[in-house]
Design an enzyme around this catalytic site. Structure first.
Site, PDB file in Angstrom:
ATOM      1  N   SER A  75       0.839  -1.197   0.000  1.00  0.00           N
ATOM      2  CA  SER A  75       0.000   0.000   0.000  1.00  0.00           C
ATOM      3  C   SER A  75       0.871   1.243   0.000  1.00  0.00           C
ATOM      4  O   SER A  75       2.050   1.200   0.347  1.00  0.00           O
ATOM      5  CB  SER A  75      -0.934  -0.017   1.207  1.00  0.00           C
ATOM      6  OG  SER A  75      -0.605   1.010   2.106  1.00  0.00           O
ATOM      7  N   LYS A  76       0.254   2.325  -0.416  1.00  0.00           N
ATOM      8  CA  LYS A  76       0.935   3.612  -0.432  1.00  0.00           C
ATOM      9  C   LYS A  76       1.549   3.942   0.926  1.00  0.00           C
ATOM     10  O   LYS A  76       2.495   4.693   1.022  1.00  0.00           O
ATOM     11  CB  LYS A  76      -0.080   4.714  -0.768  1.00  0.00           C
ATOM     12  CG  LYS A  76      -0.081   5.118  -2.226  1.00  0.00           C
ATOM     13  CD  LYS A  76      -0.877   6.404  -2.408  1.00  0.00           C
ATOM     14  CE  LYS A  76      -0.636   6.956  -3.802  1.00  0.00           C
ATOM     15  NZ  LYS A  76      -1.241   8.231  -4.056  1.00  0.00           N
ATOM     16  N   ARG A  77       0.953   3.398   1.968  1.00  0.00           N
ATOM     17  CA  ARG A  77       1.429   3.723   3.317  1.00  0.00           C
ATOM     18  C   ARG A  77       2.646   2.904   3.736  1.00  0.00           C
ATOM     19  O   ARG A  77       3.320   3.247   4.690  1.00  0.00           O
ATOM     20  CB  ARG A  77       0.298   3.526   4.331  1.00  0.00           C
ATOM     21  CG  ARG A  77      -0.720   4.649   4.302  1.00  0.00           C
ATOM     22  CD  ARG A  77      -1.860   4.367   5.262  1.00  0.00           C
ATOM     23  NE  ARG A  77      -2.575   3.153   4.893  1.00  0.00           N
ATOM     24  CZ  ARG A  77      -3.502   3.088   3.929  1.00  0.00           C
ATOM     25  NH1 ARG A  77      -3.832   4.181   3.271  1.00  0.00           N
ATOM     26  NH2 ARG A  77      -4.106   1.956   3.629  1.00  0.00           N
TER      27      ARG A  77
END
Ligand code: GLU
Ligand code: ZN
Length: 492
Positions: free
Chosen positions: A258-260
């Site tokens: 994920s982007k995170r």
């Protein structure tokens, strides 16, 4: 030139991430392989989420990676502008034509009404989704809603039949029509959505192949249907692109990356000193293979070999360790001069060399960089590894923990013996230094090599882990080496 036209069309939100780069890379390689056109388009119609910083970061990232685009921002091209925020008139015009032609209709349902529909569908175990309430409103009904002051969205009328396409990666894919309800093209406030602008631009820009992430699979039946409508109103030339959906990239613990996740941030790789060649090389392996198990290759080699039928439909796992190890391979493959050039800006930032470096600094680097090339995992480490050879005498410091561990009381005898042996040395060379220290410390004091050379290493390099010690001492010269050994004696 071939007619193949592919596109990379990110939205400028947040920081660029590796999944996005993987998509860009596969499109780039596909275009380069056939001599087609790689279009770069910015999907910035969501003014609440898009940002100029993010736009700049996207361009900067593609440039850093060397993924050159043939049409797009700052390059131009026959189908511009390539920023969707500059094409709003076009979308308004297309939406009007779709309404006129009956391919889309105004929907006056409120958010509450739609919620209630969804709840009911859930309760009755039906697939949730728009139920076509406004599909066939009469002019009177529409006028009544307008008079009430209700806002309306523009909704696309999905054909009542299943949609099948031959996915370039996944083979035949079918969506039953009951799973693809009528969907919104334009918001109540007039803002066009991805659902409209992306296929409109693909059609107008004559895109022939859409390679994108599997997360977009469910938008494909909608887009194929919209394409037919666009052909009917003369926006597309009647061809629908071929679609290929690239496999998911998984992170730790069987979750999608994920982007995170910190390892997804593209800029982290640049900061840590990953080579763009290495990062691309690694990302190429996420869903594609060269064949014959070759895992180390340049982008030119990838472009020469790229064929979509070698893209796998199975999820790929992002493995930072493997990425780092490929980076090390790439670093070792560079010429010394190239490696120096890539390390130089970091050394200058750390105040270790002038910019440009002096002749003396150049000479030191020419000798020192080959000593560390073997063990570098990234360019950032180079600063710590060669810093002790370049630092001004008054700024040289010992790593505290290392000094504590190695330069205890019993080190004093070792350092004293080393100094005596080195002062008497007729010739200052790696071999002579090695011989002298071995005979004074290992033979003379009866120390195991580890205990003999450990204190010398920390005194000279500041650290317990360093480039080869005797070579380093030769580069530093006798005076500096002796000064460091002497000052290490007074550390305790
Ligand atoms: N702007 C879309 C995204 O970034 C593009 C998706 C597509 O390739 O169709 O997800
Ligand atoms: Zn409605």
């Amino acid at each position: 030139m071939s007619d193949v036209r592919v596109r990379f069309c990110p939205s400028p939100t947040g920081n660029p991430h590796v999944g996005m780069v993987r998509t860009a890379l596969f499109n780039w390689a596909f275009a380069r392989h056939v001599g087609g056109t790689f279009v770069f388009r910015i999907e910035d119609t969501d003014s609440a989420r898009d940002s100029e910083e993010s736009y700049d970061a996207l361009l900067d990232s593609l440039r850093w990676l060397g993924l050159t685009w043939d049409e797009g921002p700052e390059v131009g091209g026959p189908y511009g502008p390539y920023r969707q925020s500059q094409r709003l008139d076009i979308y308004a015009d297309v939406a009007a034509k779709l309404l006129d032609g009956g391919f889309a209709y105004r929907c006056y349902c409120t958010a509450e009404e739609l919620d209630a529909q969804r709840e009911l569908a859930k309760k009755e175990n039906r697939a949730p989704g728009y139920e076509g309430t406004c599909r066939d409103l009469t002019a009177d009904q529409r006028n009544a809603f307008e008079a009430e002051g209700r806002a309306s969205v523009v909704r696309f009328r999905m054909p009542d039949r299943d949609c099948t396409w031959n996915d370039l990666v996944r083979g035949e894919v079918t969506f039953g029509h009951e799973h693809v309800p009528d969907y919104v093209l334009v918001r109540g406030n007039g803002e066009p959505l991805y659902t409209l602008v992306n296929p409109v631009d693909d059609a107008m820009m004559r895109i022939t192949h859409v390679l994108r992430g599997e997360d977009l699979l469910s938008s494909t039946p909608r887009q194929i249907a919209l394409y037919e409508a666009l052909a009917a109103i003369g926006v597309s030339d009647g061809t629908t692109p071929l679609f290929g959906h690239l496999p998911y990239v998984m992170g730790e613990g069987n979750r999608k990356l994920s982007k995170r996740d910190p390892e997804s941030a593209l800029l982290m790789y640049r900061e840590e000193g990953y080579l763009p060649e290495a990062l691309l090389n690694y990302l190429a392996l996420l869903g594609w293979s060269m064949g014959d198990d070759q895992e180390f290759f340049s982008m030119e080699q990838m472009a020469a070999a790229f064929q979509i039928d070698r893209v796998s439909a199975n999820p790929a796992r992002f493995d930072l360790k493997k990425c780092t190890s490929i980076n090390g391979d790439w670093i070792r493959s560079l010429s010394v001069d190239d490696l120096i050039a890539r390390i130089m800006p970091r050394l200058a930032d750390a105040g270790l060399v002038s910019n440009p470096p002096s002749v003396d600094q150049q000479a030191i680097l020419k000798e020192a960089v080959p000593l560390i090339q073997e063990r570098l995992e990234n360019l950032k480490q180079a600063v710590g590894m060669v810093g002790f050879l370049l630092v001004q005498p008054e700024e040289f410091t010992l790593e505290e923990a290392d000094a504590k561990a190695v330069l205890g009381e019993d080190a004093d005898e070792t350092l004293a013996a080393a100094i005596t042996a080195l002062e008497a040395l007729p010739e200052w060379s790696t071999d002579a230094i090695h011989e002298a220290l071995k005979s004074a410390l290992v033979e003379g004091l009866g120390l195991k090599p580890k205990f003999a050379f450990g204190p010398v290493r920390v005194a000279i390099t500041g650290r317990r882990i360093s480039p080869p010690l005797f070579e380093s001492m030769e580069i530093l010269g006798r005076d500096v080496s002796l000064a460091r050994l002497n000052s290490a004696r007074s550390v305790r």
